[in-house]
Design a protein around this motif. Sequence first.
Motif, mmCIF file in Angstrom:
data_model
loop_
_atom_site.group_PDB
_atom_site.id
_atom_site.type_symbol
_atom_site.label_atom_id
_atom_site.label_comp_id
_atom_site.label_asym_id
_atom_site.label_seq_id
_atom_site.Cartn_x
_atom_site.Cartn_y
_atom_site.Cartn_z
ATOM 1 N N ASP A 166 14.058 72.969 50.478
ATOM 2 C CA ASP A 166 12.839 72.940 49.683
ATOM 3 C C ASP A 166 11.817 73.934 50.225
ATOM 4 O OD1 ASP A 166 12.608 71.422 51.989
ATOM 5 O OD2 ASP A 166 11.246 69.944 51.109
ATOM 6 N N VAL A 167 11.762 74.057 51.536
ATOM 7 C CA VAL A 167 10.845 75.014 52.159
ATOM 8 C C VAL A 167 11.313 76.442 51.843
ATOM 9 C CG1 VAL A 167 9.753 75.748 54.304
ATOM 10 C CG2 VAL A 167 10.426 73.359 54.005
ATOM 11 N N ALA A 168 12.613 76.668 51.942
ATOM 12 C CA ALA A 168 13.161 77.997 51.662
ATOM 13 C C ALA A 168 12.845 78.428 50.232
ATOM 14 C CB ALA A 168 14.671 77.995 51.888
ATOM 15 N N ILE A 169 13.010 77.521 49.279
ATOM 16 C CA ILE A 169 12.725 77.843 47.884
ATOM 17 C C ILE A 169 11.245 78.150 47.695
ATOM 18 C CG2 ILE A 169 12.634 76.854 45.564
ATOM 19 C CD1 ILE A 169 15.272 75.375 46.295
ATOM 20 N N ALA A 170 10.379 77.382 48.366
ATOM 21 C CA ALA A 170 8.943 77.635 48.255
ATOM 22 C C ALA A 170 8.594 79.019 48.776
ATOM 23 C CB ALA A 170 8.163 76.568 49.031
ATOM 24 N N TYR A 171 9.221 79.440 49.878
ATOM 25 C CA TYR A 171 8.953 80.772 50.410
ATOM 26 C C TYR A 171 9.556 81.857 49.510
ATOM 27 C CZ TYR A 171 6.645 79.428 54.752
ATOM 28 O OH TYR A 171 5.745 78.950 55.675
ATOM 29 N N TYR A 172 10.694 81.569 48.895
ATOM 30 C CA TYR A 172 11.226 82.563 47.957
ATOM 31 C C TYR A 172 10.280 82.736 46.776
ATOM 32 C CZ TYR A 172 14.271 85.537 45.311
ATOM 33 O OH TYR A 172 14.766 86.623 44.641
ATOM 34 N N HIS A 173 9.736 81.629 46.267
ATOM 35 C CA HIS A 173 8.762 81.734 45.192
ATOM 36 C C HIS A 173 7.584 82.606 45.618
ATOM 37 C CE1 HIS A 173 10.206 77.718 43.210
ATOM 38 N NE2 HIS A 173 10.963 78.738 42.883
ATOM 39 N N ALA A 174 7.134 82.443 46.860
ATOM 40 C CA ALA A 174 6.028 83.272 47.373
ATOM 41 C C ALA A 174 6.436 84.744 47.408
ATOM 42 C CB ALA A 174 5.609 82.794 48.758
ATOM 43 N N ALA A 175 7.676 85.015 47.807
ATOM 44 C CA ALA A 175 8.170 86.392 47.830
ATOM 45 C C ALA A 175 8.219 86.969 46.421
ATOM 46 C CB ALA A 175 9.556 86.449 48.475
ATOM 47 N N GLU A 181 8.952 93.057 41.756
ATOM 48 C CA GLU A 181 9.853 94.196 41.583
ATOM 49 C C GLU A 181 11.015 94.150 42.575
ATOM 50 O OE1 GLU A 181 6.979 95.365 44.774
ATOM 51 O OE2 GLU A 181 6.940 94.224 42.905
ATOM 52 N N ARG A 182 10.902 93.320 43.601
ATOM 53 C CA ARG A 182 11.978 93.168 44.581
ATOM 54 C C ARG A 182 12.716 91.846 44.436
ATOM 55 N NH1 ARG A 182 8.679 95.046 50.046
ATOM 56 N NH2 ARG A 182 8.496 97.263 49.528
ATOM 57 N N PHE A 183 11.997 90.788 44.049
ATOM 58 C CA PHE A 183 12.590 89.454 44.068
ATOM 59 C C PHE A 183 12.453 88.703 42.745
ATOM 60 C CE2 PHE A 183 11.276 90.448 48.452
ATOM 61 C CZ PHE A 183 12.510 90.394 49.060
ATOM 62 N N GLY A 184 11.942 89.368 41.701
ATOM 63 C CA GLY A 184 11.711 88.681 40.441
ATOM 64 C C GLY A 184 12.947 88.474 39.588
ATOM 65 N N THR A 185 14.003 89.254 39.818
ATOM 66 C CA THR A 185 15.278 89.067 39.132
ATOM 67 C C THR A 185 16.396 89.193 40.163
ATOM 68 O OG1 THR A 185 15.672 91.400 38.642
ATOM 69 C CG2 THR A 185 14.337 90.152 37.058
ATOM 70 N N SER A 217 16.109 88.419 33.186
ATOM 71 C CA SER A 217 14.718 88.211 32.800
ATOM 72 C C SER A 217 13.839 88.041 34.035
ATOM 73 C CB SER A 217 14.607 86.970 31.906
ATOM 74 O OG SER A 217 15.041 85.824 32.596
ATOM 75 N N ARG A 218 12.614 88.517 33.939
ATOM 76 C CA ARG A 218 11.685 88.438 35.061
ATOM 77 C C ARG A 218 11.356 86.980 35.368
ATOM 78 N NH1 ARG A 218 8.180 92.018 37.337
ATOM 79 N NH2 ARG A 218 9.976 93.398 37.143
ATOM 80 N N PHE A 219 11.535 86.600 36.607
ATOM 81 C CA PHE A 219 11.306 85.228 37.037
ATOM 82 C C PHE A 219 9.815 84.970 37.197
ATOM 83 C CE2 PHE A 219 10.945 82.405 40.886
ATOM 84 C CZ PHE A 219 11.259 81.232 40.239
ATOM 85 N N GLN A 220 9.343 83.832 36.688
ATOM 86 C CA GLN A 220 7.950 83.432 36.851
ATOM 87 C C GLN A 220 7.898 82.201 37.757
ATOM 88 O OE1 GLN A 220 5.326 85.074 35.748
ATOM 89 N NE2 GLN A 220 6.615 86.627 34.798
#
Length: 229
Positions: A166-175, A181-185, A217-220
């Motif tokens: 859960d922490v890892a996913i939260a940090y990925y969302h922050a990234a 342009e690096r982590f949105g797709t 698609s671009r991740f939101q």
Amino acid sequence: MFRATPFFVVAATLLAASACAPAAHAAEMIGACTIPQPISSFERLYLGADRDAHATRFDPANEQAFLDLDRRLRANPDDVDARITRGYALARRGERTLSAADYRRATKLAPHRTRIGWSEGWALWALGDPTCALNAWQRAGSLQGGDAFWLPYTLAMGYWAAGKKDVAIAYYHAAARSAPERFGTLEAMNTYTQRWAPDERRTMNDIASAAGVQPSSRFQPPNWLPWTR
């Protein structure tokens, strides 16, 4: 394997230096790190350039390059960047104790260089110790000021491997919010990580998929994802 003549000289020097290891590095040397509490916000944008954190371009399998690096350090034992480069290269060869000694010496010479902890984190990951890698990345991030561009995705990797998904996913969302342009797709993330090691890329793909990143698609990402202890 290393060539015997220069290697044993280097090994003896580094092992002698390891006798006075700081506690954090001593723990990393034996794999005794504990999972740290998150110290960086999931909400903030990570836009810090941190020019000190740059990839080590060195082939650990190139014996001549290793000999040249050893000569460079014999000529100037206080060459911090050479220490960092050799520390990482030694880790890629599986030489944990010698790698730790180089990072320890670099830290003593330049305690405020963020590149040391950033690089050591990748070295520890290569050695199969993601929890100690996570500790190294957190220390480097604190030195930098806490908004380095590399911090959310490295912390995501460390917490994912440590089982704190859960922490890892939260940090990925922050990234993804900080650098869409690096982590949105998935395509963008795979392009950005195309020169990473296979296990590093697999980990990032696993996190991105769990975080809901789509192939095209671009991740939101959500504005806030609370972490439940």
